[in-house]
Design an enzyme around this catalytic site. Structure first.
Site, short mmCIF file in Angstrom:
data_model
loop_
_atom_site.label_atom_id
_atom_site.label_comp_id
_atom_site.label_asym_id
_atom_site.label_seq_id
_atom_site.Cartn_x
_atom_site.Cartn_y
_atom_site.Cartn_z
N GLY A 1 0.85 -1.19 0.00
CA GLY A 1 0.00 0.00 0.00
C GLY A 1 0.88 1.24 0.00
O GLY A 1 0.90 2.00 0.97
N LYS B 1 -3.02 9.75 20.05
CA LYS B 1 -3.46 10.14 18.71
C LYS B 1 -4.95 9.88 18.51
O LYS B 1 -5.66 10.68 17.88
CB LYS B 1 -2.66 9.39 17.64
N ASN C 1 -8.62 11.69 16.70
CA ASN C 1 -9.31 10.99 15.62
C ASN C 1 -10.73 10.58 15.99
O ASN C 1 -11.65 10.67 15.17
CB ASN C 1 -8.53 9.73 15.23
N ASN D 1 -12.85 12.94 13.39
CA ASN D 1 -13.12 12.20 12.16
C ASN D 1 -14.61 11.92 11.95
O ASN D 1 -15.15 12.25 10.89
CB ASN D 1 -12.30 10.92 12.13
N SER E 1 -9.16 12.73 7.35
CA SER E 1 -9.08 11.66 6.36
C SER E 1 -10.45 11.02 6.13
O SER E 1 -10.77 10.61 5.02
CB SER E 1 -8.07 10.60 6.81
#
Length: 330
Positions: free
Chosen positions: A7, A209, A213, A217, A278
């Protein structure tokens, strides 16, 4: 040291280019126009720290690479269960898998002493599908603090940050902070110009973190708002604060006490400015939403430990419906 990047998108290609500069034998696995561009021109990195090009071997066939010492996973976590055909040809008996994922990893309780040792988290490892492909003993945890994006096929723009914190899932096993495989990978990353501290308990970094998120998110996907917009709106700022505090309560319930201030995390998010998370970017591009590891897993851990998280449960219910609706439409 042989490394395969499975990836090789923005983060994966950036790491691969850095390791190549350090002298590692690096192989990038990608597809489509991005693969064609890397084959023809190498990985072009545009960065405030200096632009460079790395002529790295790139392919779509892992069998052409063969076994390596490290597999760096640049895939989204919701692709792990299906990545067996890409990963298995790269493995020998001691190959380590450096999983650069957001959220709660499938190996979370592997080697973690206590009442939940070895327990599977269904949200991120349904029926053991991920563990079957990526055995937890191979895993090296990795928390990414770098921001990159693909400016075009084969072109990575590095925006900020160079830190990749790594650590062993089993803090008391052959891997603790002095683990040979972690130290070797860290040294290669640092030789390539990146920061790569080996943490005695990488789970602390995971929760620190995740604190951002888990709130920004899903809320960005529901509101289509940037991080700064969420912070400047009084009611959503209060909601973020509550979600972060509930998350810290779950972390403590599973034995982790990250040294982090909710107020500082909020201030840091606001400084990021008009940034789309994201998850919002995936929503706008019609891609699957990577919320199981960010939100569903924490709600599952809350239920496991008897921790009340009403706001997390409510946001999870709505975003889960959103994800299901998008899948049905697709």
């Amino acid at each position: 040291m042989r490394v395969a990047v499975v990836g090789a998108g923005a983060i994966g290609a950036y790491v691969g280019a850095a390791l190549h500069r350090a002298g590692a034998d690096v192989h990038l696995i990608a597809r489509g126009p991005h693969l064609a561009a890397m084959r023809q021109h190498g990985v072009q990195v545009l960065s405030p720290r200096g632009d460079f090009t790395a002529r790295v071997h790139a392919t779509d066939d892992p069998a052409a690479i063969g076994p390596v010492d490290y597999v760096f996973l640049g895939l989204k976590a919701n692709s792990y269960a299906a990545c067996g055909p890409l990963v298995h040809p790269l493995l020998h008996a001691h190959t380590a898998v450096v999983a650069a994922q957001n959220g709660i990893p499938w190996w979370y309780f592997h080697g973690l002493r206590g009442p939940y040792e070895g327990r599977r988290i269904e949200s991120v490892d349904p029926d053991g599908a991920v563990s079957a492909v990526l055995p937890p003993h191979r895993a090296i945890g990795c928390v990414v603090y770098a921001a990159t994006e693909l400016q075009g096929p084969g072109v990575v723009r590095h925006l900020e940050g160079t830190r990749f914190s790594i650590g062993e899932p089993d803090p008391s096993g052959p891997g603790a902070d002095g683990s040979k495989r972690c130290q070797e990978f860290s040294e290669a990353m640092r030789a390539g110009g990146l920061k790569c501290p080996v943490e005695p308990d990488v789970r602390n970094d995971i929760w620190i973190k995740l604190l951002g998120n888990i709130a920004f998110n899903p809320l960005s996907a529901l509101s289509r708002a940037t991080m700064a917009q969420i912070c400047r709106h009084d009611d959503t700022r209060a909601l973020v604060t509550t979600m972060m505090r509930e998350t810290l309560a779950v972390a403590e319930a599973v034995g982790c006490r990250p040294d982090v201030s909710v107020e500082r995390r909020l201030a840091g998010a606001e400084r990021v400015g008009e940034h789309k998370t994201s998850t919002l970017q995936d929503l706008e591009r019609g891609k699957p939403l990577e919320l199981d590891v960010l939100l569903a897993a924490v709600v599952e851990l809350a239920a496991l430990t008897g921790t009340r998280v009403p706001k997390l449960c409510a946001i999870h219910a709505v975003t889960d419906l959103l994800a299901r609706t998008l899948r049905s439409a697709a």
